[in-house]
Design an enzyme around this catalytic site. Structure first.
Site, PDB file in Angstrom:
ATOM      1  N   VAL A 240       0.850  -1.205   0.000  1.00  0.00           N
ATOM      2  CA  VAL A 240       0.000   0.000   0.000  1.00  0.00           C
ATOM      3  C   VAL A 240       0.880   1.249   0.000  1.00  0.00           C
ATOM      4  O   VAL A 240       0.590   2.240  -0.692  1.00  0.00           O
ATOM      5  CB  VAL A 240      -0.974  -0.009   1.202  1.00  0.00           C
ATOM      6  CG1 VAL A 240      -1.774   1.281   1.264  1.00  0.00           C
ATOM      7  CG2 VAL A 240      -1.925  -1.206   1.111  1.00  0.00           C
ATOM      8  N   GLU A 258       6.107   4.760   6.478  1.00  0.00           N
ATOM      9  CA  GLU A 258       6.689   3.859   7.481  1.00  0.00           C
ATOM     10  C   GLU A 258       6.101   2.482   7.195  1.00  0.00           C
ATOM     11  O   GLU A 258       4.953   2.214   7.507  1.00  0.00           O
ATOM     12  CB  GLU A 258       6.313   4.388   8.871  1.00  0.00           C
ATOM     13  CG  GLU A 258       7.258   3.965   9.946  1.00  0.00           C
ATOM     14  CD  GLU A 258       6.729   2.785  10.713  1.00  0.00           C
ATOM     15  OE1 GLU A 258       7.070   1.642  10.317  1.00  0.00           O
ATOM     16  OE2 GLU A 258       5.987   2.982  11.681  1.00  0.00           O
ATOM     17  N   CYS A 292       6.115  -3.530  13.041  1.00  0.00           N
ATOM     18  CA  CYS A 292       6.953  -3.390  11.850  1.00  0.00           C
ATOM     19  C   CYS A 292       8.410  -3.629  12.226  1.00  0.00           C
ATOM     20  O   CYS A 292       9.232  -3.953  11.379  1.00  0.00           O
ATOM     21  CB  CYS A 292       6.753  -2.026  11.211  1.00  0.00           C
ATOM     22  SG  CYS A 292       7.041  -0.709  12.357  1.00  0.00           S
TER      23      CYS A 292
HETATM   24  C1  UN1 Z   1       5.243  -0.152  14.353  1.00  0.00           C
HETATM   25  O1  UN1 Z   1       5.134  -1.363  14.510  1.00  0.00           O
HETATM   26  O2  UN1 Z   1       4.673   0.432  13.389  1.00  0.00           O
HETATM   27  O3  UN1 Z   1       9.928   0.390  18.066  1.00  0.00           O
HETATM   28  C2  UN1 Z   1       5.988   0.756  15.268  1.00  0.00           C
HETATM   29  C3  UN1 Z   1       8.897  -0.231  18.323  1.00  0.00           C
HETATM   30  C4  UN1 Z   1       7.666   0.560  18.690  1.00  0.00           C
HETATM   31  C5  UN1 Z   1       6.996   1.095  17.472  1.00  0.00           C
HETATM   32  C6  UN1 Z   1       6.689   0.097  16.409  1.00  0.00           C
HETATM   33  N1  UN1 Z   1       8.066   1.637  19.580  1.00  0.00           N
HETATM   34  O4  UN1 Z   1       8.826  -1.436  18.291  1.00  0.00           O
END
Ligand code: UN1
Length: 523
Positions: A240, A258, A292
């Site tokens: 996406v 992101e 992520c």
């Molecule tokens: C996400 O999964 O989009 O660094 C962000 C980390 C979290 C943020 C993850 N503070 O794992």
């Protein structure tokens, strides 16, 4: 005991809650008890998105006229209101997306941390004075707000990650249209209320649009074509994100993207293996592997590979999984669509793989139980943790993001090979190395393509004031958090002010001092 309620949530445009659902109605369920509807979500359509952008456009100039220190005070109040509501908000996060309660409280903390950082930025938002090459001329720089920002977020961090966009965007004098994930709409609505009330925001400065992906894409396309949106922030899948990058590119905009990750953890021969095991468990299985930044593949030196794998397997078998109101490492998957996608990743397991970590793979059921599971397996979207060892560099599990509770393991011979393997999938969000040698740590840092590098720590769990973002398939190089995100939500304006009383031409009317090039030291 009070029965949990189903709340009705709808878009809010210019302070007015929507009274219709042109995009249909969506039941947002508790993934730990899918029979429980957390929210009856009234979805908008592309027109609602465009209305929100128009409201934001109308409200933005007056918001930008409010002095930045006053906007900073609004951010301070938002932080305090979030803190005062931390427990109910965390409970809602647990209920709507199944995040274990302790972790949900941590997520709420991340909003407060973000507010703590940006409340002071209201009194900085520095520009520079720059010396001119000519006399009686002053050069200055100002940060201007971009205008209307459209933010589209995922539901794995239904309140913290949105705050990374909303708080700095508002602080910088932008107005916002925010579209949270439908399956996290109640969390989105709650955060919207806390920001709107806490900040005392004028109507239209922050607008909430609840809509599905197609309606959002149509609404965004229309708004970009009509010049209603000046900046897009998107957290979600690489697929996406690629479409959003193309769309914004056509309008000469670069989105703040992101995206996904296939985050490697290199375990060197000098690593503290127990520490690496503990981190791999948290990084791989915390949040059910749905960050992520979650660990994708452990790349272990051949001399410690077997020892690491045996201890990792033992630890993951012992790991508490179950109802997210208890002390578990992870609860259910976020939503049915994530559960279905996770099952398709399990199809990538091949005969040359060794599968470890639990008593079975796939959904946890009374027929395929997991030892030590707490809660009712039939009620929710619970999945076995899965370790897949023996990965080869051309395996799909090695190359692609596998959002969910699955971690690959492979071996390497020398650090050069480890770095090559770590970079091979082409993502570049987070990474980690376990080592006791600074030379290895710095060689890894230099060679890895990731935007974030941990040494002797998890791939996940970034702090809220360091640059956060990725390269390659993880994003277009944009960075969130701390001072770095200011580049996303402001544009530099340079001012060149001549008060000499005559036209001084740059590069031409510039005095030159004459050097004595023949000078030499005597003796
Ligand atoms: C996400 O999964 O989009 O660094 C962000 C980390 C979290 C943020 C993850 N503070 O794992």
């Amino acid at each position: 005991m009070r029965l949990p309620m189903t709340r009705r949530v709808a878009s809010v445009v210019s302070g007015q809650p929507a009274t219709a659902a042109p995009g249909g109605r969506f039941p947002s369920v508790n993934p730990a008890r899918t029979s429980e509807v957390v929210a009856d979500v009234w979805l908008g359509d592309a027109e609602v998105f465009a209305d929100a952008a128009r409201a934001a456009r109308a409200a933005q100039p007056a918001w930008a006229d409010i002095p930045a220190p006053v906007r900073g005070r609004a951010i301070a109040h938002i932080g305090r209101l979030v803190e005062a509501n931390a427990e109910p908000l965390a409970r809602l996060v647990t209920r709507e997306v199944g995040k274990p309660y302790a972790e949900a409280l941590g997520e709420v903390r991340e909003i407060v941390d973000t507010c703590d950082f940006f409340l002071g930025e209201g009194r900085r938002l520095y520009g520079q004075t720059v010396p001119s090459e000519m006399p009686d001329k002053q050069l200055l720089t100002f940060r201007n707000p971009v205008g209307v920002v459209s933010v589209i977020t995922a539901g794995n961090f239904p309140v913290a990650v949105p705050s990374w966009y909303l708080i700095p965007a508002l602080l910088c004098g932008n107005s916002v249209v925010w579209k949270p994930a439908e399956y996290a709409a109640a969390c989105g609505h709650a955060l919207f209320e806390l920001i709107a009330h806490g900040g005392g925001l004028p109507d239209g400065v922050l607008n909430l649009v609840l809509a599905d992906g197609d309606a959002t894409y149509d609404g965004l396309s229309r708004c970009l074509a009509e010049g209603l949106v000046d900046k897009v922030g998107f957290t979600g899948s690489t697929a996406v994100g690629t479409r959003i990058g193309e769309l914004t590119g056509r309008h000469l905009q670069s989105a703040c993207l992101e995206l996904g990750g296939k985050n490697p953890m290199v375990v060197t021969a000098s690593a503290d293996i127990d520490l690496a095991v503990e981190a791999a468990m948290f990084a791989g299985f915390g949040t059910a592997g749905q960050r992520c930044t979650s660990l994708g593949t452990v790349i272990a030196h051949e001399s410690v590979h077997d020892k690491f794998l045996a201890r990792f397997d033992a630890a993951v078998r012992q790991m508490p999984v179950g109802d997210p109101s208890g002390a578990v490492v992870y609860g259910p998957l976020l939503d049915q669509r994530f559960a279905a996608r996770f099952e398709s990743y399990l199809d990538w397991i091949r005969p040359h793989h060794q599968v470890l970590g639990s008593t079975a793979t796939g959904r946890i059921t009374p027929e395929r139980p997991r030892a030590g599971f707490s809660g009712d397996p039939d009620a929710g979207l619970y999945y076995h943790p899965t370790i897949v060892a023996g990965l080869r560099a051309d395996d799909a599990i090695f190359l692609e993001e596998t959002f969910g509770p699955i971690v690959g393991v492979t071996a390497y011979r020398d650090l050069g090979e480890a770095i090559r393997l770590a970079n091979l999938p082409g993502y570049g969000l987070s990474s980690s190395i376990y080592t006791s040698g600074p030379a290895e740590a710095f060689a890894f840092r230099r060679g890895i393509g990731a935007g974030m590098v941990s040494v002797n720590n998890s791939t996940s769990g970034a702090e809220a004031h360091l640059p956060f973002g990725g390269n390659g398939r993880s994003g277009n190089g944009s960075r969130q958090s701390g001072i770095w995100v200011l580049e996303q939500f402001t544009r530099w304006q340079s001012v060149n002010w001549d008060y000499s009383g005559h036209l001084q031409k740059a590069q031409m009317d510039v005095a030159e001092l004459t050097p004595d090039e023949s000078f030499r030291l005597g003796g």
